[in-house]
Write an enzyme that holds these catalytic residues in place. Structure first.
Site, PDB file in Angstrom:
ATOM      1  N   ASP A 211      -7.528  -8.818  -1.494  1.00 34.34           N
ATOM      2  CA  ASP A 211      -6.334  -9.140  -0.742  1.00 34.34           C
ATOM      3  C   ASP A 211      -6.256  -8.131   0.399  1.00 34.34           C
ATOM      4  OD1 ASP A 211      -3.622 -10.194  -0.259  1.00 34.34           O
ATOM      5  OD2 ASP A 211      -2.982  -8.246  -1.037  1.00 34.34           O
TER       6      ASP A 211
ATOM      7  N   ASP B 110      -3.113  -7.238   2.662  1.00 33.48           N
ATOM      8  CA  ASP B 110      -1.887  -6.456   2.783  1.00 33.48           C
ATOM      9  C   ASP B 110      -1.428  -5.934   1.424  1.00 33.48           C
ATOM     10  OD1 ASP B 110      -1.775  -7.074   5.556  1.00 33.48           O
ATOM     11  OD2 ASP B 110      -0.969  -9.040   5.034  1.00 33.48           O
TER      12      ASP B 110
END
Length: 176
Positions: free
Chosen positions: A10, A12
């Site tokens: 991922d 952020d």
């Protein structure tokens, strides 16, 4: 368990400090262990990629060029990624790519030439774990302040919880 043949992260809150709806490359700051964790995987010959929800596009808070500029900055700071995937949809759009749906994980696995079961997904919230599960991939949760306590408890019960990204790659079998 065998080591994954590819690892997806991922963006952020996992690779970089979360700045909500960030469209400014100058605000990109890697989390403390990101560079070392990525270097460990790359040294082992494991391709790394990114799978990221970017609902700010659907909400009109970002445009695709801003997402691309931030992604470029992440690459400049953390090295090359073998695959980039991001979903521009909102939570109610019903797409197959927005995590926890498996679309981005499946597409990245195909692009990297590996089966979904040979992929690991590392993220900071339940949607990341859910996308891995839905795709048949392995998951590792690296919690942040945004991670809900029940998500941490569930990951801990499954043995997929790590303190940081170096811990995550160690959990995946890359401990040196």
């Amino acid at each position: 368990m065998t080591r994954p043949r590819a690892v997806l992260f991922d963006r952020d809150g996992t690779l970089v400090v979360d700045v909500p709806y960030n469209g400014d490359p100058d605000l990109v700051v890697p989390v403390p262990t990101a560079a070392a964790a990525l270097a460990r995987l790359r040294a082992a010959g494991v391709p790394v990629g990114v799978v990221s929800n970017q609902s700010g596009v659907a909400r009109g808070l970002l445009d695709p060029a801003q997402v691309a500029a931030v992604n470029t900055r992440v690459g400049e700071l953390l090295g090359p990624f073998a695959d980039w995937r991001w979903c521009p949809h909102g939570a109610d759009d019903g797409c197959g790519c927005r995590k926890p749906a498996p679309g981005m994980v499946l597409a990245a696995a195909a692009a990297l030439g590996v089966a979904p079961g040979e992929v690991a997904v590392v993220g900071d919230i339940a949607a990341d774990v859910g996308a891995a599960d839905a795709a048949g991939a392995r998951a590792v949760l690296v919690p942040t302040a945004a991670t809900r306590p029940e998500e941490v408890d569930a990951a801990g019960a499954r043995g997929i919880l790590a303190d940081d990204l170096l811990g995550a790659v160690a959990l995946l079998g890359f401990d040196s």
